[in-house]
Design a protein around this motif. Structure first.
Motif, mmCIF file in Angstrom:
data_model
loop_
_atom_site.group_PDB
_atom_site.id
_atom_site.type_symbol
_atom_site.label_atom_id
_atom_site.label_comp_id
_atom_site.label_asym_id
_atom_site.label_seq_id
_atom_site.Cartn_x
_atom_site.Cartn_y
_atom_site.Cartn_z
ATOM 1 N N ASN A 262 34.287 23.561 40.111
ATOM 2 C CA ASN A 262 35.291 23.656 41.163
ATOM 3 C C ASN A 262 36.630 23.949 40.524
ATOM 4 O OD1 ASN A 262 36.419 23.466 43.668
ATOM 5 N ND2 ASN A 262 35.372 21.531 44.158
ATOM 6 N N ASP A 263 37.190 25.108 40.751
ATOM 7 C CA ASP A 263 38.430 25.465 40.054
ATOM 8 C C ASP A 263 39.652 25.152 40.912
ATOM 9 O OD1 ASP A 263 39.833 26.641 37.813
ATOM 10 O OD2 ASP A 263 40.352 28.235 39.222
ATOM 11 N N GLU A 264 40.608 24.448 40.292
ATOM 12 C CA GLU A 264 41.796 24.038 41.062
ATOM 13 C C GLU A 264 42.633 25.240 41.503
ATOM 14 O OE1 GLU A 264 44.851 22.031 38.783
ATOM 15 O OE2 GLU A 264 43.865 22.562 36.890
ATOM 16 N N PHE A 265 42.476 26.379 40.821
ATOM 17 C CA PHE A 265 43.247 27.568 41.203
ATOM 18 C C PHE A 265 42.436 28.510 42.101
ATOM 19 C CE2 PHE A 265 44.697 26.302 36.891
ATOM 20 C CZ PHE A 265 45.943 25.823 37.262
ATOM 21 N N GLY A 266 41.268 28.059 42.508
ATOM 22 C CA GLY A 266 40.453 28.871 43.413
ATOM 23 C C GLY A 266 39.829 30.089 42.753
ATOM 24 N N ARG A 267 39.741 30.063 41.421
ATOM 25 C CA ARG A 267 39.139 31.218 40.744
ATOM 26 C C ARG A 267 37.627 31.208 40.933
ATOM 27 N NH1 ARG A 267 41.913 30.408 34.926
ATOM 28 N NH2 ARG A 267 41.167 28.319 35.407
ATOM 29 N N THR B 268 33.841 30.958 40.146
ATOM 30 C CA THR B 268 33.123 30.124 39.180
ATOM 31 C C THR B 268 31.713 30.702 38.953
ATOM 32 O OG1 THR B 268 31.830 28.569 40.503
ATOM 33 C CG2 THR B 268 34.199 28.139 40.372
ATOM 34 N N TYR C 66 37.332 31.101 30.336
ATOM 35 C CA TYR C 66 37.516 32.086 31.416
ATOM 36 C C TYR C 66 37.286 33.510 30.909
ATOM 37 C CZ TYR C 66 40.155 34.254 35.292
ATOM 38 O OH TYR C 66 40.544 35.001 36.371
#
Ligand code: URA
Length: 240
Positions: free
Chosen positions: A77-82, A84, A103
Motif C-alpha cells: 500500500n503506497d502512501e503516495f498512491g503509486r 504497486t 521503485y
C-alpha cells in the motif's frame, strides 16, 4: 478425509514420495502429535506441521514470479498512491512480495501468501543468493572490487562477502556494468554497497533470486511457480 502424504504434497511442500519419507522419519505432526503411520488420514481442520513448518491446509497457497518493471513499488500500500506490484499480479488471495525491490529496480520478484515460506526466505539465515546487474557511474578498479567482495561497512554494519564480476567498462562515457551476488537483503543494499566504494548506481536489475530468473518473462509479466519450484524453495530454507 485424505491421506497425510497426499495433503502435504498437494499443499506444495514436497513430492508425495518425499512426504512419505518425512512421515517415516517422524518429522510430521498432526494436531501436535508425531505421526509415523503412512496411511493416516487427515481432515481439512487438522493442523499439520512438517519439519517445524506449519502447513495451513484450509488455505490455497499461491506462488508467483514477476519480472518487476521500473516505477512500481513493492510495498502493498503506497502512501503516495503509486502503482504497486499487487496491481500487476492478479490474485484473489492476499499475496505479498518476498522482500523488497526499489521503485526503480527491475527483475526477479517472488510473491506468495505462504507467510511461513516467505519469512524463512527473507531471513538472512536462509542464505538465498540474489544476483544483480548494476550500471554504475565511473570505472570500477580492482581495489573497489576487492572491497565489495570482502564486505563494506554501511551504517556501522559490515556486509557479508559478495561475488563481484565486472561485465564491461566504458571509459569514454565513464560507466561500468557490474554483476554482484549477495545473500542479504537490507534496504538499498546494493546501491549502498556501491556508494561505499564511491560509485553511484544508475540502473539496477535483479537477474536472479535463488534458482529463478526472468529470461522467459517480459517486463511486467508474471507466472505461477511450478510444484517442483515451490518444493525447491522449501528445501532451500529447510537445509541445515
Ligand atoms: N539493493 C538495492 O539497492 N535496491 C534494490 O532494489 C535491491 C537491492
Amino acid at each position: 478425509m485424505e491421506r497425510l502424504q497426499k495433503v502435504i504434497a498437494n499443499l506444495g511442500y514436497c513430492s508425495r514420495r518425499h512426504a512419505e519419507e518425512l512421515i517415516k522419519e517422524g518429522k510430521v505432526l498432526v494436531n501436535g502429535q508425531v505421526i509415523t503411520e503412512l496411511g493416516t488420514k487427515v481432515k481439512s481442520s487438522d493442523s499439520i506441521s512438517v519439519e517445524g513448518n506449519i502447513l495451513d491446509n484450509n488455505k490455497n497457497y499461491e506462488y508467483y514470479l514477476l519480472n518487476k518493471p521500473r516505477g512500481v513499488v513493492t510495498t502493498t500500500n503506497d502512501e503516495f498512491g503509486r502503482k504497486t506490484v499487487l496491481d500487476l499480479v492478479i490474485s484473489s488471495n492476499r499475496i505479498y512480495p518476498v522482500g523488497r525491490l526499489d521503485y526503480d529496480t527491475t527483475g526477479v520478484l517472488l510473491l506468495t501468501n505462504d507467510g511461513n515460506l516467505a519469512n524463512k526466505l527473507m531471513h538472512p539465515s536462509s542464505n538465498i543468493e540474489k544476483t544483480y546487474i548494476a550500471k554504475i557511474e565511473g570505472v570500477m578498479n580492482p581495489t573497489s572490487i576487492m572491497k565489495l567482495k570482502k564486505g563494506v561497512v554501511i551504517d556501522g554494519y559490515k556486509t557479508r562477502p559478495a561475488k563481484v564480476k565486472v561485465k564491461s567498462i566504458d571509459k569514454k562515457i565513464n560507466k561500468s556494468i557490474v554483476q554482484i551476488t549477495i545473500t542479504e537483503g537490507k534496504n538499498h543494499q546494493v546501491k549502498n554497497m556501491f556508494e561505499a566504494v564511491g560509485h553511484k548506481v544508475l540502473k539496477l536489475k535483479r537477474e536472479k533470486y535463488a534458482i529463478f530468473d526472468v529470461k522467459d518473462l517480459k517486463v511486467g509479466e508474471y507466472r505461477k511457480l511450478t510444484f517442483k519450484e515451490v518444493a525447491i524453495l522449501y528445501s532451500l530454507v529447510n537445509k541445515k
